[in-house]
Motif scaffolding. Structure first.
Motif, PDB file in Angstrom:
ATOM      1  N   CYS A  44       0.857  -1.188   0.000  1.00 30.17           N
ATOM      2  CA  CYS A  44       0.000   0.000   0.000  1.00 30.17           C
ATOM      3  C   CYS A  44       0.890   1.234   0.000  1.00 30.17           C
ATOM      4  O   CYS A  44       1.796   1.344   0.829  1.00 30.17           O
ATOM      5  N   ASP A  46       0.544   5.313   0.218  1.00 30.95           N
ATOM      6  CA  ASP A  46      -0.319   6.480   0.474  1.00 30.95           C
ATOM      7  C   ASP A  46       0.448   7.399   1.402  1.00 30.95           C
ATOM      8  O   ASP A  46       1.113   6.925   2.324  1.00 30.95           O
ATOM      9  N   ILE A  51      -4.691   6.647   6.720  1.00 31.85           N
ATOM     10  CA  ILE A  51      -5.243   5.768   5.681  1.00 31.85           C
ATOM     11  C   ILE A  51      -4.391   4.502   5.562  1.00 31.85           C
ATOM     12  O   ILE A  51      -4.925   3.400   5.435  1.00 31.85           O
ATOM     13  N   THR A  55      -5.969   0.840   6.186  1.00 31.59           N
ATOM     14  CA  THR A  55      -5.901  -0.141   5.098  1.00 31.59           C
ATOM     15  C   THR A  55      -5.132  -1.380   5.549  1.00 31.59           C
ATOM     16  O   THR A  55      -5.536  -2.508   5.273  1.00 31.59           O
ATOM     17  N   ARG A  56      -4.047  -1.159   6.264  1.00 29.25           N
ATOM     18  CA  ARG A  56      -3.263  -2.290   6.785  1.00 29.25           C
ATOM     19  C   ARG A  56      -4.130  -3.168   7.689  1.00 29.25           C
ATOM     20  O   ARG A  56      -4.148  -4.390   7.540  1.00 29.25           O
ATOM     21  N   LYS A 143     -12.009   7.021  -2.780  1.00 28.44           N
ATOM     22  CA  LYS A 143     -12.118   7.224  -1.337  1.00 28.44           C
ATOM     23  C   LYS A 143     -13.389   8.011  -1.063  1.00 28.44           C
ATOM     24  O   LYS A 143     -13.746   8.866  -1.868  1.00 28.44           O
ATOM     25  N   LEU A 145     -12.996   4.529   0.763  1.00 32.15           N
ATOM     26  CA  LEU A 145     -12.956   3.174   0.222  1.00 32.15           C
ATOM     27  C   LEU A 145     -13.969   2.280   0.916  1.00 32.15           C
ATOM     28  O   LEU A 145     -14.072   2.264   2.134  1.00 32.15           O
ATOM     29  N   PRO A 147     -14.868  -1.351   1.960  1.00 33.28           N
ATOM     30  CA  PRO A 147     -14.150  -2.620   2.121  1.00 33.28           C
ATOM     31  C   PRO A 147     -14.625  -3.709   1.165  1.00 33.28           C
ATOM     32  O   PRO A 147     -13.807  -4.443   0.617  1.00 33.28           O
ATOM     33  N   LEU A 150     -13.089  -3.188  -2.213  1.00 31.11           N
ATOM     34  CA  LEU A 150     -11.668  -3.530  -2.220  1.00 31.11           C
ATOM     35  C   LEU A 150     -11.479  -5.040  -2.225  1.00 31.11           C
ATOM     36  O   LEU A 150     -10.688  -5.570  -2.994  1.00 31.11           O
TER      37      LEU A 150
END
Length: 166
Positions: A44, A46, A51, A55-56, A143, A145, A147, A150
């Protein structure tokens, strides 16, 4: 509702004289390799640390191994010791300074010597960016985002590439 005011609901069900037999426990469904994200390596990129953290956490909850970077140099640095390329690269488009996610992708692909599975994740909804993503064959997620979007993208892209999990 407010304390002291609001609605009251009541549910009335008939009492059964015969106990209902418990259903046998369901056998867990096996995930097919194409839909299982466990063990997938996702990079990732960014420049927003919040964020990256969110995301992690999301990806790790799905069993992915996650690397994070804020720019091209950081992305190259986290990949070098692994000796393998990521299964997927998620790139923000607007990074610090004038760097873009597309430039980061170019840099990574030059470093590994082949195209990488990637997607842009951005708040930019401009037609120019949509056209640039289309020209590169890159999926574009906006965004904030979702889930489910994704996860669907990861499953679809990894299945299309038939990349076995590590």
């Amino acid at each position: 509702s407010w304390p002291g005011r609001g609605s009251v609901f009541e549910v009335v069900l008939p009492l059964s004289e015969t106990p209902v037999a418990a259903r046998p426990a369901e056998t867990p469904r096996r995930r097919s390799p194409a839909t299982d994200l466990a063990g997938r390596l996702v990079l990732c990129v960014d420049n927003d640390h919040a964020i990256l953290t969110a995301t992690r956490l999301l990806l790790e909850g799905w069993g992915c191994t996650v690397l994070a970077a804020t720019d091209a140099a950081g992305a190259t640095e986290v990949l070098q010791p692994l000796g393998r390329t990521p299964d997927m690269v998620l790139l923000d488009y607007h990074l610090a300074g004038m760097e873009t996610g597309l430039e980061v992708l170019d840099s990574l692909e030059a470093a590994v010597g082949h195209p990488l599975a990637a997607a842009l994740v951005t708040a930019d909804r401009s037609e120019a960016l949509k056209a640039a993503a289309r020209a590169r064959g890159l999926p574009l997620l906006h965004k904030p985002l979702k889930p489910a979007a994704l996860r669907a993208l990861l499953v679809q892209r990894l299945a299309a590439r038939q990349v076995p999990a590590a």
